[in-house]
Design an enzyme around this catalytic site. Structure first.
Site, PDB file in Angstrom:
ATOM      1  N   TYR A   1       0.805  -1.219   0.000  1.00 37.56           N
ATOM      2  CA  TYR A   1       0.000   0.000   0.000  1.00 37.56           C
ATOM      3  C   TYR A   1       0.837   1.268   0.000  1.00 37.56           C
ATOM      4  O   TYR A   1       0.427   2.283  -0.531  1.00 37.56           O
ATOM      5  CB  TYR A   1      -0.917   0.026   1.234  1.00 37.56           C
ATOM      6  CG  TYR A   1      -1.930  -1.082   1.226  1.00 37.56           C
ATOM      7  CD1 TYR A   1      -1.537  -2.374   1.516  1.00 37.56           C
ATOM      8  CD2 TYR A   1      -3.252  -0.840   0.908  1.00 37.56           C
ATOM      9  CE1 TYR A   1      -2.445  -3.406   1.504  1.00 37.56           C
ATOM     10  CE2 TYR A   1      -4.170  -1.866   0.896  1.00 37.56           C
ATOM     11  CZ  TYR A   1      -3.764  -3.147   1.193  1.00 37.56           C
ATOM     12  OH  TYR A   1      -4.654  -4.170   1.180  1.00 37.56           O
TER      13      TYR A   1
ATOM     14  N   LYS B   1       3.740 -15.526   3.837  1.00 37.38           N
ATOM     15  CA  LYS B   1       3.936 -16.327   2.619  1.00 37.38           C
ATOM     16  C   LYS B   1       5.446 -16.532   2.504  1.00 37.38           C
ATOM     17  O   LYS B   1       6.080 -16.163   1.514  1.00 37.38           O
ATOM     18  CB  LYS B   1       3.337 -15.556   1.423  1.00 37.38           C
ATOM     19  CG  LYS B   1       3.328 -16.289   0.110  1.00 37.38           C
ATOM     20  CD  LYS B   1       2.247 -17.328   0.002  1.00 37.38           C
ATOM     21  CE  LYS B   1       2.369 -18.071  -1.316  1.00 37.38           C
ATOM     22  NZ  LYS B   1       1.569 -19.294  -1.370  1.00 37.38           N
TER      23      LYS B   1
ATOM     24  N   ASP C   1      -2.327 -18.777   2.160  1.00 38.85           N
ATOM     25  CA  ASP C   1      -3.304 -19.556   1.384  1.00 38.85           C
ATOM     26  C   ASP C   1      -3.972 -20.613   2.266  1.00 38.85           C
ATOM     27  O   ASP C   1      -5.179 -20.835   2.199  1.00 38.85           O
ATOM     28  CB  ASP C   1      -2.677 -20.188   0.125  1.00 38.85           C
ATOM     29  CG  ASP C   1      -1.212 -20.557   0.304  1.00 38.85           C
ATOM     30  OD1 ASP C   1      -0.669 -20.329   1.401  1.00 38.85           O
ATOM     31  OD2 ASP C   1      -0.617 -21.083  -0.646  1.00 38.85           O
TER      32      ASP C   1
ATOM     33  N   ASP D   1     -11.536  -9.299   5.940  1.00 32.44           N
ATOM     34  CA  ASP D   1     -12.833  -9.132   5.276  1.00 32.44           C
ATOM     35  C   ASP D   1     -13.532 -10.479   5.114  1.00 32.44           C
ATOM     36  O   ASP D   1     -14.758 -10.562   5.221  1.00 32.44           O
ATOM     37  CB  ASP D   1     -12.668  -8.457   3.911  1.00 32.44           C
ATOM     38  CG  ASP D   1     -12.884  -6.953   4.010  1.00 32.44           C
ATOM     39  OD1 ASP D   1     -12.804  -6.429   5.139  1.00 32.44           O
ATOM     40  OD2 ASP D   1     -13.134  -6.305   2.972  1.00 32.44           O
TER      41      ASP D   1
ATOM     42  N   ASP E   1      -5.914  -7.308   5.015  1.00 35.43           N
ATOM     43  CA  ASP E   1      -7.033  -6.660   4.333  1.00 35.43           C
ATOM     44  C   ASP E   1      -8.005  -7.735   3.834  1.00 35.43           C
ATOM     45  O   ASP E   1      -9.220  -7.665   4.055  1.00 35.43           O
ATOM     46  CB  ASP E   1      -6.473  -5.843   3.154  1.00 35.43           C
ATOM     47  CG  ASP E   1      -7.498  -4.896   2.563  1.00 35.43           C
ATOM     48  OD1 ASP E   1      -8.663  -4.928   3.004  1.00 35.43           O
ATOM     49  OD2 ASP E   1      -7.150  -4.120   1.658  1.00 35.43           O
TER      50      ASP E   1
END
Ligand code: NAD
Length: 358
Positions: A144, A193, A225, A253, A249
């Protein structure tokens, strides 16, 4: 206690649910003898109409002069995103405010209320042990905020977003997560990851260094994942989940739909000095805005979280949470949390029901 609160209701359902949350704040203030000075300021499309920007300096100054920020939601209807007023509205307002106050840590609780198990999108067998997760997401680094580029190469359009983390950014949010795990079940799941990404390898390294100061917390590493899959297959296994900005993020959600509606939870963003912003996780819900249908519970619980986190008013926070639970237990439902055969009430009536039980 006397506190100054910046109230940024924003767009869509923001002002509707904020008005109800402020009724609850006022009632708690009266009951416990606190005085809250509420100062409203514009943000998002509402600010654009007046100042031509989504996060005006006047709003920033008001927030800086306050003890905490209560935030509604920003953004326009998805079909009007091309209009100048709504272009980059969420990015300008939310990333602007995060940057201005160095909010580096986002708390996102995800809970399935026992009274609302039937509207959780997962099967009963997966949620029978209860779901009570606290996502702690780093907010200041990652894709970001790294360098962004768009260019042409060999006649093709190319775009890049640089993901960057410093060890200080990681250790700072990791400490917050370990502290939270200590106060809850003593278990922490750190998501990365690390099998592919350099930022994740550093993330894992630093999280394990911080872990040495918390021998009583059981740390588990999980690849993002797998975490996405486990959130659906076995959400009850999670307690505190620590994530980087991008993974958080998406995962938080995904978690936010487990309670059954985006209108049911509160979230908090904090900086290192303990200054915080409190908001529901959903957006401006333009599809129901102006109709008095929005669920005010997330915004009301944002008030409870603010009282607890920013002002240390734990009893007052619990009082609101308990009133919300009793309201749900008594069967009051807005449209978004209505099961089949149940009748629904509007935004204001839902708040009336909470106030009666406060
Ligand atoms: P949304 O979160 O606004 O709505 C998604 C769905 O959830 C809608 O059906 C909506 O009616 C429902 N919903 C959300 N909150 C609810 C509540 N309190 N009560 C009842 N139902 C509720 O997402 P969207 O429709 O994709 O986005 C609308 C706008 O919000 C966009 O402009 C988007 O950029 C913005 N947005 C803002 C924030 C924020 O301010 N933090 C977060 C997400 C999206």
């Amino acid at each position: 206690m006397e506190k100054k609160i910046a109230v940024l209701a924003g767009d869509g359902i923001g002002p509707e649910v904020m008005a109800q949350a402020l009724r609850v704040l006022e009632a708690v203030g009266q009951r416990f003898g606190h005085s809250f000075e509420l100062n409203e300021a514009l943000v998002g499309g509402a600010a654009y109409d007046e100042f031509g920007v989504h996060f005006p300096d006047a709003t920033k100054q008001l927030c800086a002069d306050s003890d905490a920020i209560l935030f509604g939601s920003v953004g326009g209807p998805v079909s009007e995103m091309h209009l100048e007023k709504w272009q980059n509205c969420e990015v300008n307002a939310l990333l602007g405010i995060r940057k201005a106050f160095s909010f580096n840590c986002n708390f996102r609780p995800v809970k399935v209320f026992p009274q609302l198990r039937s509207i959780c999108p997962l099967k009963e067998e997966l949620i029978k042990d209860g779901i009570d997760i606290l996502f702690i997401r780093e907010l200041n680094g990652d894709l970001y905020f790294g360098e962004k580029k768009r260019f042409e190469r060999d006649g093709m359009r190319v775009a890049t977003d640089l993901a960057e983390y410093t060890e200080e950014q990681i250790s700072s949010v990791a400490k917050v997560a370990f502290d939270a795990a200590q106060k809850r079940s003593g278990r922490l799941c750190s998501v990365d990851k690390a099998n592919v990404l350099h930022t994740s390898k550093l993330w894992r390294e630093v999280v394990h260094e911080v872990a040495k100061d918390y021998p009583d917390v059981e740390l588990e590493d999980m690849l993002v994942d797998n975490c996405a899959m486990q959130l659906i297959k076995g959400p009850a296994q999670f307690d505190v989940v620590l994530t980087s900005n991008m993974f958080g993020d998406i995962l938080s959600d995904a978690g936010a739909v487990l309670p059954g509606s985006l209108g049911l939870m509160a979230s908090a963003s904090m900086n290192a000095e303990g200054f915080g912003l409190y908001e529901p996780p959903g957006g401006s819900a333009q599809d129901i805005a102006g109709k008095g249908l929005a669920n005010p519970i997330g915004q009301i619980l944002s008030v409870a979280t603010m009282l607890t986190f920013s002002f240390g008013l734990t009893e007052e926070g619990k009082c609101i949470e308990s009133a919300v639970e009793k309201t749900l237990e008594a069967g009051f439902r807005t449209g978004d949390i209505c099961g089949s055969g149940e009748s629904s009430i509007g935004t204001e009536q839902m708040c009336d029901a909470v106030l009666e039980r406060l």
